[in-house]
Structure formats: structure tokens, C-alpha cells
Design a protein around this motif. Structure first.
Motif, PDB file in Angstrom:
ATOM      1  N   TYR A   4       0.856  -1.178   0.000  1.00 54.35           N
ATOM      2  CA  TYR A   4       0.000   0.000   0.000  1.00 54.35           C
ATOM      3  C   TYR A   4       0.893   1.229   0.000  1.00 54.35           C
ATOM      4  O   TYR A   4       1.922   1.236   0.674  1.00 54.35           O
ATOM      5  N   ARG A   5       0.473   2.271  -0.738  1.00 57.22           N
ATOM      6  CA  ARG A   5       1.291   3.477  -0.782  1.00 57.22           C
ATOM      7  C   ARG A   5       0.514   4.684  -1.279  1.00 57.22           C
ATOM      8  O   ARG A   5      -0.592   4.557  -1.805  1.00 57.22           O
ATOM      9  N   VAL A   6       1.123   5.841  -1.108  1.00 54.31           N
ATOM     10  CA  VAL A   6       0.594   7.101  -1.623  1.00 54.31           C
ATOM     11  C   VAL A   6       1.221   7.317  -2.995  1.00 54.31           C
ATOM     12  O   VAL A   6       2.378   6.964  -3.220  1.00 54.31           O
ATOM     13  N   TYR A   7       0.463   7.892  -3.919  1.00 54.33           N
ATOM     14  CA  TYR A   7       1.027   8.204  -5.226  1.00 54.33           C
ATOM     15  C   TYR A   7       0.520   9.557  -5.695  1.00 54.33           C
ATOM     16  O   TYR A   7      -0.466  10.083  -5.187  1.00 54.33           O
ATOM     17  N   THR A   8       1.226  10.133  -6.661  1.00 51.40           N
ATOM     18  CA  THR A   8       0.818  11.390  -7.287  1.00 51.40           C
ATOM     19  C   THR A   8       0.696  11.149  -8.779  1.00 51.40           C
ATOM     20  O   THR A   8       1.269  10.201  -9.319  1.00 51.40           O
ATOM     21  N   LEU A  11      -2.217   6.727 -11.886  1.00 53.05           N
ATOM     22  CA  LEU A  11      -1.990   5.427 -11.263  1.00 53.05           C
ATOM     23  C   LEU A  11      -1.005   4.647 -12.136  1.00 53.05           C
ATOM     24  O   LEU A  11      -1.217   4.509 -13.336  1.00 53.05           O
ATOM     25  N   PRO A  12       0.105   4.169 -11.557  1.00 55.57           N
ATOM     26  CA  PRO A  12       1.096   3.456 -12.378  1.00 55.57           C
ATOM     27  C   PRO A  12       0.560   2.123 -12.896  1.00 55.57           C
ATOM     28  O   PRO A  12      -0.362   1.549 -12.324  1.00 55.57           O
ATOM     29  N   SER A  13       1.170   1.631 -13.972  1.00 53.14           N
ATOM     30  CA  SER A  13       0.837   0.286 -14.445  1.00 53.14           C
ATOM     31  C   SER A  13       1.815  -0.723 -13.841  1.00 53.14           C
ATOM     32  O   SER A  13       1.449  -1.849 -13.567  1.00 53.14           O
ATOM     33  N   PHE A  14       3.059  -0.291 -13.635  1.00 55.75           N
ATOM     34  CA  PHE A  14       4.055  -1.098 -12.930  1.00 55.75           C
ATOM     35  C   PHE A  14       5.195  -0.188 -12.504  1.00 55.75           C
ATOM     36  O   PHE A  14       5.352   0.910 -13.022  1.00 55.75           O
ATOM     37  N   GLU A  15       5.977  -0.662 -11.547  1.00 56.27           N
ATOM     38  CA  GLU A  15       7.181   0.045 -11.108  1.00 56.27           C
ATOM     39  C   GLU A  15       8.238  -0.976 -10.743  1.00 56.27           C
ATOM     40  O   GLU A  15       7.916  -2.096 -10.329  1.00 56.27           O
ATOM     41  N   ILE A  30      -4.235  -0.612  -7.864  1.00 53.82           N
ATOM     42  CA  ILE A  30      -5.665  -0.347  -7.691  1.00 53.82           C
ATOM     43  C   ILE A  30      -5.820   0.812  -6.710  1.00 53.82           C
ATOM     44  O   ILE A  30      -5.190   0.815  -5.648  1.00 53.82           O
ATOM     45  N   ASP A  31      -6.641   1.800  -7.070  1.00 54.08           N
ATOM     46  CA  ASP A  31      -6.946   2.895  -6.142  1.00 54.08           C
ATOM     47  C   ASP A  31      -7.648   2.353  -4.914  1.00 54.08           C
ATOM     48  O   ASP A  31      -8.519   1.483  -5.028  1.00 54.08           O
ATOM     49  N   CYS A  47      -3.035   3.763  -3.102  1.00 55.15           N
ATOM     50  CA  CYS A  47      -3.252   2.591  -3.953  1.00 55.15           C
ATOM     51  C   CYS A  47      -2.657   1.372  -3.270  1.00 55.15           C
ATOM     52  O   CYS A  47      -1.908   1.465  -2.304  1.00 55.15           O
ATOM     53  N   LYS A  48      -3.044   0.241  -3.806  1.00 58.60           N
ATOM     54  CA  LYS A  48      -2.402  -1.014  -3.416  1.00 58.60           C
ATOM     55  C   LYS A  48      -1.947  -1.696  -4.692  1.00 58.60           C
ATOM     56  O   LYS A  48      -2.472  -1.437  -5.786  1.00 58.60           O
ATOM     57  N   CYS A  49      -0.952  -2.553  -4.543  1.00 61.47           N
ATOM     58  CA  CYS A  49      -0.438  -3.271  -5.701  1.00 61.47           C
ATOM     59  C   CYS A  49       0.162  -4.589  -5.243  1.00 61.47           C
ATOM     60  O   CYS A  49       0.419  -4.799  -4.060  1.00 61.47           O
TER      61      CYS A  49
END
Length: 122
Positions: A4-8, A11-15, A30-31, A47-49
Motif C-alpha cells: 500500500y502506498r501514496v502516489y501522485t 496510477l502506475p501500471s508497474f514500477e 488499484i486505487d 493505492c495497493k499493488c
């Protein structure tokens, strides 16, 4: 594993994060709504991933790790064995269930392959 994390931004597809000799590949973002202890919604985007860790960035390692993150070896053997019953005409009342599980497994393999291609093309 789930992260789980904060993003700006978008929404990424991958990292990919490299730490020492390990690569963390994050995918399936996913938001999610985040609330504090008092029940107030956060103004930040959360989001979570899913996350896998690999030592080598190659196609087969990434695909296998993504698939294994969802399906154990026992799961795969059961899915394939049950699907073989369908092909042999011996699944009886379980035909639809076994076929659905097999198709879901194959769809996830295709998804894992697309993530691996994206990671390697970055």
C-alpha cells in the motif's frame, strides 16, 4: 505480497525498485480509499499493488514469479489435472468449474507475460 502506498499523478501500471541484488516489481495497481483513525478520508491518493521480488530481470523469471505469486505448484497441478479430466470427458458435473479455473489460470499467465514484456521494455 501486497503493498500500500501514496502516489501522485496517474496510477502506475508497474514500477521497479532495485535494492542491492533484488528487484521489486510492483504491478496490478488499484486505487484505494484511505481513512485516518478518526474516520476522515485522506486528501492524498492511495493505492495497493502486488509485489514480486526477483534477482534477475529476465522474461521467464518475471513471468514465473508473477504466476507463482497467485498460484502455488499444487494449485497448478490440480488445475491442469482437473482440466485433463474435462478433455477426457470424465469431469462430469465439475466440467464448468474446472474449465473456468483453467481459463482463469491461462488469463493470469497472459497477464504475467504482458507485465514481463513491459518491465523489460522500460
Amino acid at each position: 505480497m501486497t503493498n500500500y502506498r501514496v502516489y501522485t499523478g496517474e496510477l502506475p501500471s508497474f514500477e521497479i525498485i532495485q535494492s542491492g541484488g533484488i528487484y521489486q516489481i510492483m504491478f496490478n495497481f488499484i486505487d484505494v480509499e484511505h481513512v485516518d483513525e478518526e474516520g476522515n478520508a485522506s486528501s492524498e491518493k492511495h493505492c495497493k499493488c502486488d509485489v514480486i521480488e526477483v534477482e534477475v530481470l529476465d522474461y521467464s523469471t518475471i513471468v514465473a514469479s508473477i504466476v507463482r505469486s497467485k498460484y502455488s505448484q499444487d494449485d497448478v497441478e490440480a488445475i491442469l489435472s482437473n482440466y485433463q479430466l474435462c478433455k477426457d470427458g470424465e469431469a462430469e458435473t465439475k466440467y464448468e468449474e474446472y474449465t473456468d479455473k483453467y481459463n482463469a489460470y491461462q488469463d493470469y499467465r497472459v497477464y504475467a507475460k504482458s507485465i514481463a514484456r513491459d518491465v523489460l521494455n522500460k
